[in-house]
Design a protein around this motif. Structure first.
Motif: not given
Length: 470
Positions: A304-311, A313-319, A322-330
């Motif tokens: 909720a706080t991340a959404q309020q500040r605009g941070g 992110h949505r990826n294969f793990m859901g919401y 951590h928007a500033d990352t590369d996702l490594v799937g294993l």
């Protein structure tokens, strides 16, 4: 941003059609077998060369489950043979070592998530060994914002196990519930008591985990307004930090286990809508904030706080925060998002094993995003996370005239605007309270691949790629 969705039954019925969930753009069916190990290595090298390399999020897929849940569309293997877990780990350690070699050691891991399947098919000792292996090959951040999370099946984990998981470093947990109604549990082959579930929630808190998520599903066979209301009341009383309330998509032609469900037992479209409305009303009254795409969180939760500040992110793990990352799937079927690329491991266990036994990174498909893909991915990401499209920011970042570039998309969006689902302001397009439940429909207007003639896209059977809007 409007966070509380308004429930409009007529509009939801009218816009209820299959569509992507946009955990990525482009979506997985666009991935190609032309993208393989060499392309993954190139993408990792390029990402290392960024002026400020991104931090890393790690995802580990554990495919095994003790028993089949008939509603499930996940990539899983049903077995009670615990030895298969140990065999799986032998290859997983190889993959961890090979993937880690692709990334510079100064790239910190800020997030680790175990999904499945049922990650707690592995014992706490085995999970500890996996985390130790990851720590020996990657550099984990010491930040208080670091997340180590795991999906747990309360039927096969004990409070003492949770204490061991917390000692390993896990600080977030997600528990599957779906519904506590005995008739529903019988119909979907998932018998799970309130007592054992609440015991695990309490154990997570008692052992210092800072966030607990609970998954529910509406639209299951035998569900009723009374029974689902009782489930919601029970879950709210346990006060998880987050909830996901998913729409069941009945696709027995894609997911064999769903063929065990009697379609006549499924709620009607209007009854299913009523279950969604019930969930929104009860969770909103209980103080939960609607994040988007089925997700709710307490106001002080990181989502909720991340959404309020605009941070957000949505990826294969859901919401995620951590928007500033590369996702490594294993692991089998896992998907990576490295730089401007997506790549996916084989969805079947033998192919994944063979690749690793031959010393190859197990990549069977993927893609590099072109400039148009990156622009649309950014747009859809912001819409799905913040409920708005920042016209001016996109124009400045991508050097486009928004209304000219997206003329066709805006034409497709116009009926939604006319229906009051969105409105256009001078510098942004914003979803209204009536449109918050239909963000996917808005995103689909901007999806190049949905509106470009081409060969039929194969079904993605890793997870339900398409589900009903409600």
């Amino acid at each position: 941003m409007t966070t509380t969705p308004a429930f409009d039954t007529e509009l939801l019925r009218r816009y209820d059609r299959p569509g992507p969930r946009y955990t990525s753009y482009p979506t997985a069916p666009q991935f190609s077998s032309a993208f393989g190990e060499a392309q993954l290595r190139e993408a990792a090298t390029a990402s290392n060369g960024d002026p400020i390399p991104r931090r890393l999020s790690l995802y580990v897929h554990v495919p095994f489950c003790m028993s089949p849940c008939f509603y499930c569309g996940c990539n899983r293997i049903i077995t009670r043979d615990l030895a298969r877990g140990e065999t799986y780990l032998v290859r997983l350690y190889r993959e961890i070592a090979m993937m880690a070699e692709l990334f510079d050691r100064d790239r910190e891991v800020i997030q680790l998530h175990f999904g499945g399947g049922t990650p707690n098919f592995l014992s706490p000792a085995q999970l500890a060994d996996v985390v130790d292996s990851l720590r020996s090959h990657f550099r984990f951040s010491d930040s208080r914002k670091r997340d180590l999370s795991i999906e747990l099946d309360p039927r096969f984990v004990k409070p003492a196990d949770v204490a061991e998981l917390a000692a390993i470093g896990f600080n977030r947990a997600s528990l599957g519930v779906q519904d506590f109604d005995p008739a529903v549990q019988q119909a979907v082959n998932r018998i799970q008591s309130v007592e054992e579930t609440v015991a695990i929630i309490d154990a997570c808190r008692d052992n210092g985990m800072r966030s607990v998520n609970v998954d529910l599903i509406y639209g299951l066979p035998k569900q009723s307004h009374i029974g689902f209301a009782r489930t919601l009341d029970t879950v709210v009383a346990a006060r998880p930090d987050r909830l996901a309330v998913y729409s069941y998509a009945h696709l027995p032609e894609l997911f064999k286990a769903q063929g065990r469900i009697n379609a006549e037992d499924l709620p009607s479209a209007s009854e299913k809508l009523g279950l969604l409305q019930l969930a929104i009303e009860k969770l909103t009254v209980a103080g939960y904030v609607y994040i988007g795409m089925d997700h709710f969180a307490l106001p002080d939760d990181d989502l909720a706080t991340a959404q309020q500040r605009g941070g957000l992110h949505r990826n294969f793990m859901g919401y995620t925060t951590h928007a500033d990352t590369d996702l490594v799937g294993l692991g089998v079927s896992a998907i990576s998002h490295i730089g401007d690329s997506f790549s996916q491991n084989p969805r079947d266990l033998p192919s994944w094993q063979i690749a690793l036994d031959e010393g190859r990174l197990p990549v069977f498909r993927g893609m590099r995003l072109n400039e148009d893909d990156q622009l649309r991915a950014d747009l859809i990401q912001r819409l799905m996370c913040q409920g708005e499209i920042p016209i001016g920011a996109l124009e400045r970042r991508y050097l486009i005239d928004f209304r000219d570039y997206f003329a066709d998309a805006l034409e497709r969006l116009q009926p939604l605007i006319d229906d009051g689902l969105a409105r256009i302001e001078p510098d942004r397009i914003i979803a209204t309270s009536r449109g918050r439940l239909l963000l996917r429909n808005m995103a689909m207007c901007f999806d190049h691949y949905l509106h470009t003639p081409g060969p039929a896209r194969p079904a993605d059977t890793t997870t339900p790629r398409f589900s009903r809007a409600i």
